[in-house]
Design an enzyme around this catalytic site. Structure first.
Site, mmCIF file in Angstrom:
data_model
loop_
_atom_site.group_PDB
_atom_site.id
_atom_site.type_symbol
_atom_site.label_atom_id
_atom_site.label_comp_id
_atom_site.label_asym_id
_atom_site.label_seq_id
_atom_site.Cartn_x
_atom_site.Cartn_y
_atom_site.Cartn_z
ATOM 1 N NE ARG A 188 -86.169 92.781 53.767
ATOM 2 C CZ ARG A 188 -87.177 93.299 53.126
ATOM 3 N NH1 ARG A 188 -88.077 92.523 52.547
ATOM 4 N NH2 ARG A 188 -87.316 94.604 53.039
ATOM 5 C CG HIS A 189 -85.407 93.873 58.530
ATOM 6 N ND1 HIS A 189 -86.673 94.309 58.220
ATOM 7 C CD2 HIS A 189 -84.568 94.422 57.619
ATOM 8 C CE1 HIS A 189 -86.624 95.094 57.167
ATOM 9 N NE2 HIS A 189 -85.347 95.178 56.773
ATOM 10 N NE ARG A 206 -84.489 97.912 58.300
ATOM 11 C CZ ARG A 206 -83.768 99.002 58.034
ATOM 12 N NH1 ARG A 206 -83.791 100.031 58.861
ATOM 13 N NH2 ARG A 206 -83.028 99.074 56.943
ATOM 14 C CD GLU A 241 -80.614 97.195 52.581
ATOM 15 O OE1 GLU A 241 -79.524 96.768 52.119
ATOM 16 O OE2 GLU A 241 -81.693 96.629 52.354
#
Length: 172
Positions: free
Chosen positions: A8-9, A58, A80
């Site tokens: 995940r970022h 991001r 996302e």
């Protein structure tokens, strides 16, 4: 056998402010940068056959901090879930504005119907199925890394394991 590292970022400003991000971007915080750099130090002892990233700034920044200038494939398919009118609003604002939709989003995802310009879980599922097929994830072997987003991660895991229960009942 395929080994997949799902990443995940790093932490963003909106994560700290409890704001819904979706397809909009919020820059990494100082802590988010530290998280990515730290993970990069851990992962530099691994060889990856391929590195993927969402096209979200991001996620791209997190990927760059982890993997440097290694060749990566960025894909809109890994973005996302689009949250439409909820994007940029705090969780508290959304829950007050749309309590049923908010509850369904986190507890009954296939009963969730998105706000204007939002994406349903069925649409996210279809998008990730395209990614799985185009990249041959069910047939390939080796080690890959994917840098992307919380809900998209859960959906991809559930699709790869053929278990829809895995993306139900999420915490905000």
């Amino acid at each position: 056998m395929l080994e997949i590292y799902l990443i995940r970022h790093g932490q963003t400003k909106w994560n700290l402010e409890n704001k819904m991000q979706g397809s909009l971007n919020s820059d990494l915080t100082v802590e988010g940068v530290k998280q990515a750099v730290s993970l990069g130090k851990e992962l530099n002892k691994h060889y990856f056959d391929h590195i993927y990233s969402s096209t979200s700034p991001r996620a791209l920044e997190t990927s760059r901090l982890i993997f440097g200038d290694e060749k990566k494939t960025s894909s809109d398919l890994l973005g996302e879930i689009a949250m439409g009118a909820w994007e940029g609003k705090t969780y508290q604002e959304i829950e007050k504005l749309a309590p049923l939709e908010w509850n369904n989003f986190f507890n009954h995802p296939f009963n969730y119907f998105p706000s204007k310009d939002g994406e349903s879980f069925a649409q996210l599922e279809a998008r990730l199925k395209v990614f799985i097929k185009e990249e041959g994830l069910r047939e390939r072997s080796g080690k890959i890394a994917i840098v992307y987003h919380r809900i998209t991660i859960r959906m991809l895991i559930s699709l790869l394991l053929n278990n829809k229960e895995l993306y139900g009942e999420m915490e905000p």
